[in-house]
Design an enzyme around this catalytic site. Structure first.
Site, PDB file in Angstrom:
ATOM      1  N   SER A  72       0.822  -1.212   0.000  1.00  0.00           N
ATOM      2  CA  SER A  72       0.000   0.000   0.000  1.00  0.00           C
ATOM      3  C   SER A  72       0.854   1.258   0.000  1.00  0.00           C
ATOM      4  O   SER A  72       1.978   1.277   0.490  1.00  0.00           O
ATOM      5  CB  SER A  72      -0.908   0.007   1.229  1.00  0.00           C
ATOM      6  OG  SER A  72      -1.813  -1.064   1.174  1.00  0.00           O
TER       7      SER A  72
HETATM    8  N1  SAH Z   1      -1.362  -4.531   4.007  1.00  0.00           N
HETATM    9  C1  SAH Z   1      -0.527  -4.632   2.832  1.00  0.00           C
HETATM   10  C2  SAH Z   1      -1.333  -4.489   1.569  1.00  0.00           C
HETATM   11  C3  SAH Z   1      -1.333  -5.721   0.751  1.00  0.00           C
HETATM   12  S1  SAH Z   1      -2.448  -5.669  -0.647  1.00  0.00           S
HETATM   13  C4  SAH Z   1       0.589  -3.599   2.932  1.00  0.00           C
HETATM   14  O1  SAH Z   1       0.908  -3.180   4.029  1.00  0.00           O
HETATM   15  O2  SAH Z   1       1.165  -3.229   1.923  1.00  0.00           O
HETATM   16  C5  SAH Z   1      -3.860  -6.492   0.010  1.00  0.00           C
HETATM   17  C6  SAH Z   1      -3.688  -7.927   0.376  1.00  0.00           C
HETATM   18  O3  SAH Z   1      -4.972  -8.439   0.722  1.00  0.00           O
HETATM   19  C7  SAH Z   1      -3.171  -8.842  -0.736  1.00  0.00           C
HETATM   20  O4  SAH Z   1      -1.968  -9.424  -0.325  1.00  0.00           O
HETATM   21  C8  SAH Z   1      -4.276  -9.894  -0.896  1.00  0.00           C
HETATM   22  O5  SAH Z   1      -3.790 -11.201  -1.151  1.00  0.00           O
HETATM   23  C9  SAH Z   1      -4.965  -9.826   0.454  1.00  0.00           C
HETATM   24  N2  SAH Z   1      -6.341 -10.339   0.519  1.00  0.00           N
HETATM   25  C10 SAH Z   1      -7.348 -10.168  -0.377  1.00  0.00           C
HETATM   26  N3  SAH Z   1      -8.451 -10.800   0.057  1.00  0.00           N
HETATM   27  C11 SAH Z   1      -8.154 -11.382   1.258  1.00  0.00           C
HETATM   28  C12 SAH Z   1      -8.875 -12.182   2.192  1.00  0.00           C
HETATM   29  N4  SAH Z   1     -10.149 -12.536   2.003  1.00  0.00           N
HETATM   30  N5  SAH Z   1      -8.229 -12.592   3.311  1.00  0.00           N
HETATM   31  C13 SAH Z   1      -6.934 -12.276   3.526  1.00  0.00           C
HETATM   32  N6  SAH Z   1      -6.202 -11.520   2.690  1.00  0.00           N
HETATM   33  C14 SAH Z   1      -6.786 -11.068   1.558  1.00  0.00           C
END
Ligand code: SAH
Length: 225
Positions: free
Chosen positions: A69
């Site tokens: 993010s």
């Molecule tokens: N928090 C992260 C952002 C990662 S992007 C950061 O600090 O950069 C969002 C993430 O959500 C992805 O890795 C994706 O695989 C995950 N995601 C999507 N749907 C999900 C679900 N139902 N349960 C757990 N993770 C999920």
């Protein structure tokens, strides 16, 4: 210059200080959030080939079609969760993050709360998050390979829930696992590509929703892989 981790200048403490200055200029006011953003070395969480861009205020690819993010959005979500009417920031308390990715936001949350649970549905990403958080010795951030749409029943209820992926509506399990007085923030998808940050508070009279900025997140998906 502190260049210990990857040995290049763009990952230095000074670059991170500049990132925090930019967050302040963009309107982030909560000093504890700014301090946490300044303390977590974001370059540890991005692919080595992109480490020189780690402190730009932009989302970056993580592989598996996912992204780390944007720093402003991470800071903004946490600031909204902590904001209070009287100006004294609220403590996050027991916190659940859905969508840990490589663990960056989980690490920032770990600087602000002693009890953090973070779930991720893609196993290899979760494995990266484990390595990254161990490197930073954030052992109190507990990671779990699971479908976050179901929340995390074994550790519920939560004072704070933060969802890093966009959904069309709030998963029912997350509402159920929110403690009285607790807050949940998530990007809610409208029609088309529009998403809006939505803060939901569990108050005695029911759930109260407030909408904030337009954002862009990857989708919240069911199941694990
Ligand atoms: N928090 C992260 C952002 C990662 S992007 C950061 O600090 O950069 C969002 C993430 O959500 C992805 O890795 C994706 O695989 C995950 N995601 C999507 N749907 C999900 C679900 N139902 N349960 C757990 N993770 C999920």
């Amino acid at each position: 210059m502190n260049t210990q981790v990857h040995g290049i200048g763009m990952t230095s403490q000074r670059t991170r200080v500049r990132m925090v200055e930019r967050l302040r200029e963009s309107g982030i006011r909560d000093e504890k959030v700014l301090a946490a953003m300044g303390a977590v070395p974001r370059h540890v969480f991005v692919e080595q080939a992109l480490a020189h861009r780690a402190y730009e205020d932009t989302a970056l690819p993580l592989g598996f079609q996912q992204t780390i993010s944007q720093p402003y959005v991470v800071a903004r979500m946490i600031e909204l969760l902590r904001a209070s009417k009287d100006g004294t920031p609220r403590e996050l308390g027991k916190t659940l993050e859905i969508g840990a990715g490589c663990g960056y936001q989980a690490a920032v949350l770990g600087m602000l709360s002693k009890q953090v649970y973070a779930v991720e549905r893609i196993a290899p990403l979760l494995a990266k998050a484990r390595v990254n958080l161990r490197e930073l010795r954030l052992t109190h951030v507990r990671l779990k390979h699971a479908d976050g749409m179901l929340g995390l029943k074994e550790a519920a209820p939560f004072d704070t829930i933060i969802v890093a992926a966009a959904a069309a509506r709030v998963p029912q399990s997350l509402l159920e696992q929110l403690a009285p007085g607790g807050r949940l923030i998530l990007p809610l998808a409208g029609g088309g590509s529009d998403q809006v940050l939505s803060l939901i508070e569990r108050q005695p009279q029911g759930f109260v929703e407030t909408r904030y900025d337009a954002v862009r997140f990857v989708p919240l998906l069911p199941g694990v892989e």
